[in-house]
Write a protein that holds these residues in place. Sequence first.
Motif, PDB file in Angstrom:
ATOM      1  N   ARG A  32      -0.907   0.313  -9.259  1.00 34.48           N
ATOM      2  CA  ARG A  32      -1.324  -1.069  -9.055  1.00 34.48           C
ATOM      3  C   ARG A  32      -1.821  -1.176  -7.614  1.00 34.48           C
ATOM      4  O   ARG A  32      -1.320  -0.465  -6.724  1.00 34.48           O
ATOM      5  N   ALA A  33      -2.772  -2.030  -7.374  1.00 37.41           N
ATOM      6  CA  ALA A  33      -3.317  -2.194  -6.025  1.00 37.41           C
ATOM      7  C   ALA A  33      -2.209  -2.548  -5.036  1.00 37.41           C
ATOM      8  O   ALA A  33      -2.155  -1.998  -3.930  1.00 37.41           O
ATOM      9  N   SER A  34      -1.317  -3.439  -5.427  1.00 38.14           N
ATOM     10  CA  SER A  34      -0.251  -3.863  -4.511  1.00 38.14           C
ATOM     11  C   SER A  34       0.661  -2.697  -4.151  1.00 38.14           C
ATOM     12  O   SER A  34       1.081  -2.569  -2.996  1.00 38.14           O
ATOM     13  N   ASP A  35       0.989  -1.842  -5.109  1.00 39.63           N
ATOM     14  CA  ASP A  35       1.844  -0.693  -4.828  1.00 39.63           C
ATOM     15  C   ASP A  35       1.125   0.310  -3.927  1.00 39.63           C
ATOM     16  O   ASP A  35       1.722   0.864  -2.997  1.00 39.63           O
ATOM     17  N   ALA A  36      -0.143   0.551  -4.203  1.00 36.82           N
ATOM     18  CA  ALA A  36      -0.918   1.473  -3.377  1.00 36.82           C
ATOM     19  C   ALA A  36      -1.006   0.964  -1.938  1.00 36.82           C
ATOM     20  O   ALA A  36      -0.866   1.741  -0.982  1.00 36.82           O
ATOM     21  N   ILE A  37      -1.206  -0.333  -1.761  1.00 34.99           N
ATOM     22  CA  ILE A  37      -1.286  -0.908  -0.421  1.00 34.99           C
ATOM     23  C   ILE A  37       0.075  -0.840   0.268  1.00 34.99           C
ATOM     24  O   ILE A  37       0.158  -0.553   1.466  1.00 34.99           O
ATOM     25  N   ALA A  38       1.157  -1.069  -0.482  1.00 36.70           N
ATOM     26  CA  ALA A  38       2.509  -0.954   0.090  1.00 36.70           C
ATOM     27  C   ALA A  38       2.762   0.464   0.587  1.00 36.70           C
ATOM     28  O   ALA A  38       3.388   0.664   1.631  1.00 36.70           O
TER      29      ALA A  38
END
Length: 186
Positions: A107-113
């Motif tokens: 997920r984009a949010s996980d990758a950014i985290a």
Amino acid sequence: MDDQQIPLDVIGVRVELPAEQPVLVLRGAAEGTQAQHVAIMVGAAEANAVAAALEGKTPPRPLTHDLLVEALTSLGGGVETIEIGLLDSQTYFGTITLAGGHTLDARASDAIAVAVRVQCPVTMDADTLAAVAVTPRFRTVSADGEETTAADPADRAPQSKGPISEAEIAEFQKFLGSAGPDDFRS
């Protein structure tokens, strides 16, 4: 189709009002263009994970993203880059590229985290950025009451890649406070 990857700065986490929806805000600029902002709506847990990492907070015990980073570093040699893409008109995805060249779908949010924890580059395809980005304009009122609009304060110094200033954050928060969901759709 342009295959050029544009670097993105993870500006931070904001809350879109009145729905109180957490939003990850990224800023990127193709060479010679104004800064463009990407707003990715995320859940509260994902927003907290990114915000904590941006603030340099280290939990007493590893959280999920900390554990993932440790596993990727120990077993896969570490994270090289994160690419954010568009799955459909409203859903972003992330691709985590490891040191050995392997990629992981996320997920984009996980990758950014993960990216803010390992401080690796975050990129987006130039065509995708052009399709989803907004270039906010801010209303200013002079001392004599004259109203004007100006581009994003970050556009005044596109050569600067340093951290965003408190003034830029305040201006962008004003934009987000008055923006509606349609302002984030292409």
